[in-house]
Design an enzyme around this catalytic site. Structure first.
Site, short mmCIF file in Angstrom:
data_model
loop_
_atom_site.label_atom_id
_atom_site.label_comp_id
_atom_site.label_asym_id
_atom_site.label_seq_id
_atom_site.Cartn_x
_atom_site.Cartn_y
_atom_site.Cartn_z
N LYS A 129 0.80 -1.23 0.00
CA LYS A 129 0.00 0.00 0.00
C LYS A 129 0.83 1.28 0.00
O LYS A 129 0.27 2.37 -0.16
CB LYS A 129 -0.96 0.01 1.19
CG LYS A 129 -1.92 -1.16 1.22
CD LYS A 129 -2.81 -1.24 0.00
CE LYS A 129 -3.77 -2.41 0.14
NZ LYS A 129 -4.67 -2.52 -1.00
N SER B 149 -2.64 -12.48 4.54
CA SER B 149 -3.19 -12.35 3.19
C SER B 149 -2.24 -12.99 2.18
O SER B 149 -2.67 -13.56 1.16
CB SER B 149 -3.49 -10.89 2.83
OG SER B 149 -2.32 -10.13 2.74
#
Ligand code: MET
Length: 304
Positions: free
Chosen positions: A42, A264
């Site tokens: 991110k 994840s």
């Protein structure tokens, strides 16, 4: 390597051939996004969203950035906003990891927590309510802003092609939270080679497979609504991975490959391994490892 700002280290992450012993001789490659300076994929998004806002004149010197996040997008935004001295408020459901919340604050961001039971939708609603109250505010809104998939279309996807140096990609496998990484990369890869299959990964409790929404331990992926970015991308298969399978991979790659990955990433690897069994001999699967296990120690990520 000499640098003048930590943000120069965003992107150009390594792609690892995991060298797993897969019976049909398929290979799984993973993009190691924990090597971004803020510790996750991110950072790319935070930098892109701030630069995009500045270019469109919706961010000026007095803008207050407000964003709903599970944490990593908040860290990426805080890192980029800090360079421009912009006040930043991140709206985070309380369940998300202590470490990510500490890192956002260390970068100078303010955190507003929302109840875990209200999910990411609760954080989205709170961010909108704060924006209506606070003057000169701007919500990048990763869940709807086309700049989100565009980030990965322009940066991560072309890196994959370069990293692989002409090796054919059979399938692209990635988790979806906002859906930006999956959509942006899938779109780029399909423009390059329309035969590449796009496989989206979600934890149990996420709604893509039509199942009931419920909580899960796998963090940073899973959706409460179908991402709008999915409209213009081909999805060949949705794979729903249990927390148990995701965390098993997290432990396994640390023990066997010396790699610290978050849950994840564990889900992405579990899906890639399942998929490999269904593909022809010598297939090449490319997946993404969004962050590291180190920001989930307080959640006891390595404990069974
Ligand atoms: N991974 C994104 C974030 O960190 C979106 C999460 S939605 C569960 O904000």
């Amino acid at each position: 390597m000499f640098i003048k700002s930590i943000t120069e280290l965003i992107g150009q992450t390594p792609l690892i051939d995991l060298q797993l012993d897969i019976p049909n001789h398929s290979r799984i490659f993973a993009k190691l996004e924990m090597f971004n300076p803020g510790g996750s994929i991110k950072d790319r998004l935070g930098q892109f969203l701030i630069n995009d806002g500045i270019a469109r004149h919706v961010i000026t010197a007095e803008t207050v950035i407000i964003e709903p996040t599970a944490g990593n997008t908040g860290i990426g935004l805080a890192l980029a906003a800090q360079q421009h001295h912009l006040r930043t408020i991140l709206v985070v459901p309380e369940k998300f990891s202590y470490e990510k919340q500490q890192l956002m604050q260390a970068l100078g961001a303010e955190i507003v927590n929302t109840p875990s039971s209200a999910g990411i939708k609760g954080a989205i609603a709170k961010a909108k309510a704060l924006a209506a109250e606070i003057e000169h505010s701007y919500v990048p809104m990763q869940f709807a802003n086309p700049a989100n998939p565009e980030t990965y279309y322009q940066t991560l996807a072309p890196e994959l092609i370069q990293d692989l140096n002409g090796e054919k990609i059979t399938a692209f496998v990635a988790g979806a939270g906002s859906g930006g990484t999956f959509s942006g990369v899938a779109k780029y890869l399909n423009a390059y080679d329309a035969t590449i299959q796009n496989i989206v990964v979600e934890p149990e409790g996420s709604i893509l497979n039509g199942g009931p929404a419920h909580g899960h331990r796998t963090e940073g992926i899973g959706v409460e609504f179908v991402p709008p970015f999915f409209e213009d991308v081909r999805i060949d298969r949705t794979m729903t991975i249990s927390d148990e399978d995701a965390f098993h991979q997290v432990r396994d790659v640390a023990a066997r490959l010396g790699l610290f990955i978050g849950s994840s990433s564990g889900a992405a690897l579990a899906a890639s391994l399942k998929l490999a069994k269904t593909l022809p001999e010598n297939s090449h699967i490319v997946t993404i490892f969004p962050d590291s296990s180190e920001r989930y120690m307080s959640d006891k990520i390595y404990e069974k």
